[in-house]
Enzyme design. Structure first.
Site, PDB file in Angstrom:
ATOM      1  N   CYS A   7      33.290  43.320  30.803  1.00 14.71           N
ATOM      2  CA  CYS A   7      33.288  42.086  31.598  1.00 14.71           C
ATOM      3  C   CYS A   7      33.582  40.934  30.646  1.00 14.71           C
ATOM      4  O   CYS A   7      32.843  40.731  29.683  1.00 14.71           O
ATOM      5  CB  CYS A   7      31.909  41.947  32.240  1.00 14.71           C
ATOM      6  SG  CYS A   7      31.696  40.406  33.119  1.00 14.71           S
ATOM      7  N   CYS A  11      32.185  26.297  33.325  1.00 17.02           N
ATOM      8  CA  CYS A  11      33.017  26.358  34.529  1.00 17.02           C
ATOM      9  C   CYS A  11      32.840  25.062  35.302  1.00 17.02           C
ATOM     10  O   CYS A  11      31.735  24.548  35.415  1.00 17.02           O
ATOM     11  CB  CYS A  11      32.613  27.545  35.396  1.00 17.02           C
ATOM     12  SG  CYS A  11      33.646  27.707  36.875  1.00 17.02           S
ATOM     13  N   CYS A  50      29.240  26.316  41.226  1.00 17.86           N
ATOM     14  CA  CYS A  50      28.530  27.055  42.275  1.00 17.86           C
ATOM     15  C   CYS A  50      27.040  26.924  41.982  1.00 17.86           C
ATOM     16  O   CYS A  50      26.606  27.021  40.829  1.00 17.86           O
ATOM     17  CB  CYS A  50      28.957  28.519  42.286  1.00 17.86           C
ATOM     18  SG  CYS A  50      30.733  28.709  42.563  1.00 17.86           S
ATOM     19  N   CYS A  71      24.867  29.647  39.974  1.00 14.19           N
ATOM     20  CA  CYS A  71      25.479  30.233  38.781  1.00 14.19           C
ATOM     21  C   CYS A  71      25.087  29.461  37.529  1.00 14.19           C
ATOM     22  O   CYS A  71      25.271  28.248  37.452  1.00 14.19           O
ATOM     23  CB  CYS A  71      26.993  30.256  38.951  1.00 14.19           C
ATOM     24  SG  CYS A  71      27.873  30.770  37.464  1.00 14.19           S
ATOM     25  N   GLY A  89      33.266  31.471  33.570  1.00 14.77           N
ATOM     26  CA  GLY A  89      34.476  30.731  33.919  1.00 14.77           C
ATOM     27  C   GLY A  89      35.229  31.260  35.124  1.00 14.77           C
ATOM     28  O   GLY A  89      34.978  32.366  35.601  1.00 14.77           O
ATOM     29  N   GLU A  90      36.140  30.435  35.602  1.00 11.46           N
ATOM     30  CA  GLU A  90      36.985  30.797  36.746  1.00 11.46           C
ATOM     31  C   GLU A  90      38.371  31.167  36.196  1.00 11.46           C
ATOM     32  O   GLU A  90      39.134  30.295  35.762  1.00 11.46           O
ATOM     33  CB  GLU A  90      37.062  29.597  37.704  1.00 11.46           C
ATOM     34  CG  GLU A  90      38.120  29.689  38.766  1.00 11.46           C
ATOM     35  CD  GLU A  90      38.100  30.982  39.590  1.00 11.46           C
ATOM     36  OE1 GLU A  90      37.044  31.346  40.123  1.00 11.46           O
ATOM     37  OE2 GLU A  90      39.156  31.628  39.684  1.00 11.46           O
ATOM     38  N   SER A 132      38.267  38.206  39.204  1.00 13.88           N
ATOM     39  CA  SER A 132      37.319  37.718  40.213  1.00 13.88           C
ATOM     40  C   SER A 132      37.491  36.216  40.344  1.00 13.88           C
ATOM     41  O   SER A 132      37.501  35.493  39.348  1.00 13.88           O
ATOM     42  CB  SER A 132      35.892  38.051  39.751  1.00 13.88           C
ATOM     43  OG  SER A 132      34.949  37.452  40.610  1.00 13.88           O
ATOM     44  N   SER A 152      34.811  35.965  45.483  1.00 12.18           N
ATOM     45  CA  SER A 152      33.389  35.648  45.621  1.00 12.18           C
ATOM     46  C   SER A 152      33.169  34.904  46.929  1.00 12.18           C
ATOM     47  O   SER A 152      33.412  33.709  47.017  1.00 12.18           O
ATOM     48  CB  SER A 152      32.939  34.786  44.434  1.00 12.18           C
ATOM     49  OG  SER A 152      33.025  35.547  43.254  1.00 12.18           O
ATOM     50  N   LEU A 153      32.731  35.629  47.935  1.00 11.47           N
ATOM     51  CA  LEU A 153      32.613  35.048  49.273  1.00 11.47           C
ATOM     52  C   LEU A 153      31.269  34.325  49.440  1.00 11.47           C
ATOM     53  O   LEU A 153      31.225  33.143  49.739  1.00 11.47           O
ATOM     54  CB  LEU A 153      32.769  36.186  50.291  1.00 11.47           C
ATOM     55  CG  LEU A 153      33.457  35.880  51.604  1.00 11.47           C
ATOM     56  CD1 LEU A 153      34.778  35.166  51.420  1.00 11.47           C
ATOM     57  CD2 LEU A 153      33.687  37.187  52.373  1.00 11.47           C
ATOM     58  N   HIS A 154      30.202  35.070  49.370  1.00 12.68           N
ATOM     59  CA  HIS A 154      28.833  34.544  49.318  1.00 12.68           C
ATOM     60  C   HIS A 154      28.293  33.889  50.582  1.00 12.68           C
ATOM     61  O   HIS A 154      27.109  33.555  50.644  1.00 12.68           O
ATOM     62  CB  HIS A 154      28.653  33.559  48.157  1.00 12.68           C
ATOM     63  CG  HIS A 154      29.022  34.111  46.822  1.00 12.68           C
ATOM     64  ND1 HIS A 154      28.750  35.406  46.449  1.00 12.68           N
ATOM     65  CD2 HIS A 154      29.656  33.541  45.760  1.00 12.68           C
ATOM     66  CE1 HIS A 154      29.196  35.604  45.223  1.00 12.68           C
ATOM     67  NE2 HIS A 154      29.763  34.500  44.784  1.00 12.68           N
ATOM     68  N   ASN A 203      20.650  37.112  40.175  1.00 14.73           N
ATOM     69  CA  ASN A 203      19.944  37.177  38.893  1.00 14.73           C
ATOM     70  C   ASN A 203      19.382  35.805  38.571  1.00 14.73           C
ATOM     71  O   ASN A 203      20.147  34.863  38.379  1.00 14.73           O
ATOM     72  CB  ASN A 203      20.894  37.607  37.786  1.00 14.73           C
ATOM     73  CG  ASN A 203      21.219  39.077  37.903  1.00 14.73           C
ATOM     74  OD1 ASN A 203      20.332  39.908  37.968  1.00 14.73           O
ATOM     75  ND2 ASN A 203      22.496  39.393  37.985  1.00 14.73           N
ATOM     76  N   CYS A 211      25.231  39.795  35.647  1.00 11.54           N
ATOM     77  CA  CYS A 211      26.070  38.778  36.278  1.00 11.54           C
ATOM     78  C   CYS A 211      25.348  37.440  36.392  1.00 11.54           C
ATOM     79  O   CYS A 211      24.205  37.404  36.843  1.00 11.54           O
ATOM     80  CB  CYS A 211      26.298  39.221  37.705  1.00 11.54           C
ATOM     81  SG  CYS A 211      27.944  39.488  38.124  1.00 11.54           S
TER      82      CYS A 211
HETATM   83  N1  SAH Z   1      34.425  32.484  38.508  1.00  5.82           N
HETATM   84  C1  SAH Z   1      34.651  33.767  39.024  1.00  5.82           C
HETATM   85  C2  SAH Z   1      34.296  34.876  38.073  1.00  5.82           C
HETATM   86  C3  SAH Z   1      33.068  34.703  37.233  1.00  5.82           C
HETATM   87  S1  SAH Z   1      31.544  34.792  38.098  1.00  5.82           S
HETATM   88  C4  SAH Z   1      33.938  33.955  40.359  1.00  5.82           C
HETATM   89  O1  SAH Z   1      33.150  33.100  40.719  1.00  5.82           O
HETATM   90  O2  SAH Z   1      34.236  34.922  41.028  1.00  5.82           O
HETATM   91  C5  SAH Z   1      31.416  36.535  38.438  1.00  5.82           C
HETATM   92  C6  SAH Z   1      30.510  36.880  39.625  1.00  5.82           C
HETATM   93  O3  SAH Z   1      29.135  36.610  39.281  1.00  5.82           O
HETATM   94  C7  SAH Z   1      30.810  36.053  40.862  1.00  5.82           C
HETATM   95  O4  SAH Z   1      30.856  36.836  42.025  1.00  5.82           O
HETATM   96  C8  SAH Z   1      29.634  35.114  40.882  1.00  5.82           C
HETATM   97  O5  SAH Z   1      29.421  34.610  42.148  1.00  5.82           O
HETATM   98  C9  SAH Z   1      28.519  35.996  40.377  1.00  5.82           C
HETATM   99  N2  SAH Z   1      27.328  35.257  39.962  1.00  5.82           N
HETATM  100  C10 SAH Z   1      27.258  34.008  39.459  1.00  5.82           C
HETATM  101  N3  SAH Z   1      25.971  33.663  39.210  1.00  5.82           N
HETATM  102  C11 SAH Z   1      25.224  34.725  39.553  1.00  5.82           C
HETATM  103  C12 SAH Z   1      23.824  34.990  39.516  1.00  5.82           C
HETATM  104  N4  SAH Z   1      22.948  34.102  39.055  1.00  5.82           N
HETATM  105  N5  SAH Z   1      23.397  36.192  39.950  1.00  5.82           N
HETATM  106  C13 SAH Z   1      24.271  37.131  40.401  1.00  5.82           C
HETATM  107  N6  SAH Z   1      25.607  36.932  40.449  1.00  5.82           N
HETATM  108  C14 SAH Z   1      26.084  35.747  40.033  1.00  5.82           C
HETATM  109 FE1  SF4 Z   2      32.380  29.182  38.085  1.00  7.56          FE
HETATM  110 FE2  SF4 Z   2      32.344  31.654  39.134  1.00  7.56          FE
HETATM  111 FE3  SF4 Z   2      30.076  30.461  38.257  1.00  7.56          FE
HETATM  112 FE4  SF4 Z   2      31.277  29.567  40.474  1.00  7.56          FE
HETATM  113  S1  SF4 Z   2      30.350  31.591  40.165  1.00  7.56           S
HETATM  114  S2  SF4 Z   2      30.462  28.289  38.801  1.00  7.56           S
HETATM  115  S3  SF4 Z   2      33.418  29.831  39.942  1.00  7.56           S
HETATM  116  S4  SF4 Z   2      31.807  31.060  37.010  1.00  7.56           S
END
Ligand code: SAH
Ligand code: SF4
Length: 380
Positions: free
Chosen positions: A104, A111, A115, A118, A183-184, A215, A237-239, A314, A357
């Site tokens: 990974c 980023c 979100c 995150c 990061g994105e 992702s 990443s739908l959520h 997490n 993650c």
């Molecule tokens: N920026 C991209 C890829 C990096 S994040 C994205 O958002 O998809 C990778 C994955 O980890 C994403 O699905 C994100 O939503 C998830 N993620 C971020 N913070 C998290 C957390 N605290 N617990 C579980 N998953 C998390």
């Molecule tokens: Fe950036 Fe992905 Fe975290 Fe959203 S979940 S802040 S896009 S790293």
């Protein structure tokens, strides 16, 4: 300025060879030395003429980011913290399994997309990683894994001894890469695409497109560009099952709402190496995990071939969220499965080393572009 050959994909390396008066096949040889053999010292590239080695030594280096620390979990998961200058750090995680082993990797320092759940997003944005810093994570992982000694069971569980743990049933070569670290990736498009090209290049890492996953939180124009430039497996990443909630959790949704995002997913499938999109859905207690939200989600994706990856949240300090109970996750998953949507719950690995993650916090200093609103202009 010294040129770092890790910054070059095959095309750029061929161009560089042309500039120093060398034929294109030298680029292939160099790619193999650098990426397949993990060689950083030109003097050891034995099938290159001495004159060329001297020329390379005078103008270029092979320089991955410096590894500051390595943690190895009792389950075999490994995490590397790498220094990318100015006090900033990024993290890469290797997750061995019996049938595949996944690395990974990170694409940015911090980023900008903010979100709310995150830890990386909470730290703000510092800068994009260069190609060498992105591919350097894979370069380093392969090298570190190749030199790991055979299994030694730790007697006192000290980190230095755990370093030697190598559960025998696992596969220790990187077979899959997921861009799910910090990061994105699609906000750092050109560098990520060059790094992806190297991952796929038979003279470099030779991974199959199906085994490399980007992702994204949903940068619609960049999803289209990726399908033209380098269609690899896509995770979105739908959520949330509706715009109101997604606007709150994933602020980029205000710019690219669900209808546009799902249309982009449909378009992507035309060139994608897999015939489905993976939707990631984080499980947040009392926020997005009810049965009715699961039903709403089923309706939302009814026209999109997809699989779901339910990610238990997490926690990190002051996140303000709690992970859904295992019962809530099970019920949510059942609704999806009953509607015919294949759904897996992500296993948490590397718990003892904070490798899950959203816990890949790394270090982000000098947050030059922290936003208050969360939505900001990103290159697309
Ligand atoms: N920026 C991209 C890829 C990096 S994040 C994205 O958002 O998809 C990778 C994955 O980890 C994403 O699905 C994100 O939503 C998830 N993620 C971020 N913070 C998290 C957390 N605290 N617990 C579980 N998953 C998390
Ligand atoms: Fe950036 Fe992905 Fe975290 Fe959203 S979940 S802040 S896009 S790293």
């Amino acid at each position: 300025m010294t040129i770092n050959l890790l910054d070059f994909d095959a095309k750029n390396l061929t161009g560089f060879c042309g500039e120093i008066g060398e034929k294109p096949f030298r680029a292939k040889q160099l790619l193999r030395w650098i990426h397949q053999s993990g060689e950083a010292d030109f003097d050891d590239m034995s099938n290159l003429a001495k004159v060329l080695r001297e020329k390379l030594s005078a103008t270029a280096v092979v320089k991955p980011p410096e590894v500051i620390s390595e943690h190895i979990s009792t389950d075999g998961t490994r995490k590397w913290l790498m220094n990318v200058g100015s006090g900033n750090g990024i993290e890469a995680v290797f997750i061995p399994e019996s049938r595949r082993s996944t690395l990974c990797i990170s694409s940015q320092v911090g980023c900008a997309l903010a979100c709310t759940f995150c830890s990386t997003g909470r730290q703000g944005f510092n800068r994009n990683l260069g190609v060498a810093e992105i591919i350097g994570q894979l370069w380093w992982a392969n090298k570190a894994l190749a030199t790991t000694k055979e299994e030694v069971v730790p007697e006192n569980n000290s980190i230095s001894e755990i370093k030697q743990v190598r559960p025998a049933e696992h596969n220790y070569k990187v077979s899959n890469v997921v861009m799910m670290g910090m990061g994105e990736p699609l906000a750092n498009f050109e560098n990520v695409v060059s790094a992806l090209d190297l991952m796929l290049d038979d003279n470099a890492y030779g991974l199959s497109r199906r085994r490399v996953t980007v992702s994204t939180s949903g940068l619609v124009p960049a999803i289209d560009r990726l399908s033209e430039r380098c269609p690899v497996a896509l995770a979105v990443s739908l959520h949330a099952p509706n715009d109101m909630l997604r606007d709150e959790l994933v602020p980029i949704n205000k710019k690219y709402p669900l209808k546009e995002l799902l249309a982009a997913c449909q378009r992507y499938l035309k060139t994608a190496p897999r015939n489905f999109i993976t939707f990631e859905y984080i499980m947040l207690a009392g926020i997005n995990d009810s049965i009715s939200q699961a039903r709403e989600l089923v309706k939302l994706v009814k026209d999109t071939p997809c699989k779901f990856n339910l990610i238990p949240f997490n926690p990190f300090p002051n996140s303000g969220y709690k992970c859904s109970s295992s019962e809530a996750i099970r019920q949510f998953r059942d609704v999806l499965m009953q509607a015919g949507l294949i759904s897996t719950v992500r296993k948490t690995r590397g718990d003892d080393i904070d490798a899950a993650c959203g816990q890949l916090a790394g270090r982000v200093l000098d947050r030059t572009r922290r936003t208050n609103q969360g939505v900001m202009e990103v290159a697309s």
